[in-house]
Design an enzyme around this catalytic site. Structure first.
Site, PDB file in Angstrom:
ATOM      1  CB  CYS A  42     -45.841  -0.931  -1.831  1.00  0.00           C
ATOM      2  SG  CYS A  42     -45.676   0.811  -1.027  1.00  0.00           S
ATOM      3  CG  ASP A  43     -43.845  -2.826  -4.874  1.00  0.00           C
ATOM      4  OD1 ASP A  43     -45.247  -3.138  -4.794  1.00  0.00           O
ATOM      5  OD2 ASP A  43     -43.288  -2.095  -5.546  1.00  0.00           O
ATOM      6  CB  CYS A  99     -42.893   1.286  -1.595  1.00  0.00           C
ATOM      7  SG  CYS A  99     -44.085   1.194  -0.140  1.00  0.00           S
TER       8      CYS A  99
END
Ligand code: NDP
Length: 335
Positions: free
Chosen positions: A186-187, A183
């Site tokens: 996300c990261d 992701c």
């Protein structure tokens, strides 16, 4: 990792409430031709059953419990869901840096505190052909099965990202969560000024490359074929970005690191068989995912990939069976 989704709880509460409310007011439930007087409410009948114990399911439980619906949450094999695998969450409001496991423990506690009932069980089958809906659940510990009934259901079973299955990806020696991610939204923040690669040639790979290009120094897109599958309109723009480089006919053979973090990927050109090392700090997988919806087959409408087809207000094809909102999808689709 950063949490990239949020529930529109009010929608759920209103939708579940409207559905259940119709029954409790002893009016006909039009789609079913049933009314509350036709049903037996026993100890195994719940006004709302939430399937899935990740952030979406637990948030649904909080909203429904606060609205006095006394929901039952069937949390499945991974209490807290996929987020529990994340070592750091940086964008949960009020938490500057928290582990996924800790965050989910807090949210689970919150759900219990509001009065939601949480069972360590998994749903093995559902029968939505008659109302109240019937579900068979199995205890995670004992494997014992029991039947429950639900006036409304929330499906928060998530999806599982696909993995390459190469050395260095997962497992004890793997770098998942330490350089390998599924992701970018996300990261990506952890790769500011660094070098990253994305595997995949679909829309996700393109969209995530666009996102990562605003953070990372270099973004390499590794496509196994000689063309993209992506049809997204942003493709042309992303591919002209100066820090994005595409490698067609390229497959990852191994993800290599120093024991703590990823240092490079061993890649091969599948046309020329030429092998090389690509120095990277992070590797993002965008090679599709599969939803956890197998046990809904024939019960609610899904597309050819198993994703639930939604109508207005998060309704599935069955009255009173809903899905929470994922902001990630909306965010990505707007980019
Ligand atoms: P897709 O299934 O569309 O694409 C997966 C990509 O990964 C393909 O290029 C595929 O290659 C490649 N791939 C699969 N397995 C491997 C492997 N083992 N090794 C290397 N490469 C592999 O998944 P997406 O997540 O990109 O998209 C899912 C759906 O969501 C699609 O319908 C897409 O259109 C949609 N979407 C829409 C967006 C939008 O903005 N509108 C954004 C993101 C997704 P190959 O082509 O060779 O099979």
């Amino acid at each position: 990792m950063a949490v990239n989704f949020k529930l529109i709880g009010t929608t759920l509460v209103l939708a579940v409430g409207a559905f259940i409310g119709r029954g409790w007011r002893k009016e006909k439930v039009s789609a079913m031709g049933l009314s509350a007087k036709d049903i037996v409410i026993d100890k195994d009948t719940y006004s709302g059953v939430i399937i899935g114990g990740g952030p979406a399911g637990l948030t649904s439980a909080i909203y429904l419990a606060q609205a006095q619906y006394k929901p039952l949450l069937v949390e499945g094999k991974t209490p807290g869901g996929a987020l529990t695998q994340s070592h750091a969450v940086h964008n949960w409001p009020g938490e500057k840096n928290i582990s996924g496991a800790k965050l989910m423990e807090q949210i689970r506690d919150h759900a219990l505190h509001t009065g939601a009932k949480i069972e360590s069980e998994e749903v093995v089958s559902v029968d939505f052909s008659a109302w109240p809906y019937k579900l068979t659940v199995k205890s995670i510990l004992s494997g014992k099965e029991r039947g429950i009934k639900a006036l409304a259901c929330i499906v928060a079973t998530g999806s599982i990202p696909n993995f390459l299955g190469v050395p260095g990806e997962r497992g004890d020696d793997g770098y998942f969560g330490r350089g390998v991610s599924t992701c970018a939204v996300c990261d990506g923040i952890f790769y500011r000024g660094k070098i990253v690669a994305i595997v995949g040639g679909g829309d996700s790979a393109i969209v995530e490359a666009g996102y990562l290009s605003s953070l990372a120094k270099e973004v390499h897109i590794l496509v196994r074929k000689e063309a993209f599958r992506a049809a997204n309109g942003v493709k042309d723009r992303v591919l002209t970005l100066p820090n994005v480089k595409v490698h067609f006919n390229t497959e990852v053979q191994e993800i290599v690191g120093d024991g703590k973090k990823v240092t490079h990927a061993k890649i091969v050109n599948n046309k020329t068989n030429e092998e090389s090392d690509l120095p990277i700090d992070g590797l993002f997988l965008a090679i599709g995912s599969h939803p956890n919806t197998a046990f809904f087959a024939g019960q609610i409408e899904c597309d050819q990939n198993g994703y639930i087809i939604l109508k207005k207000d998060q309704q599935t094809s069955k009255d009173g069976v809903l899905q929470p909102v994922m902001l990630q999808t909306q965010f990505i689709n707007r980019r």
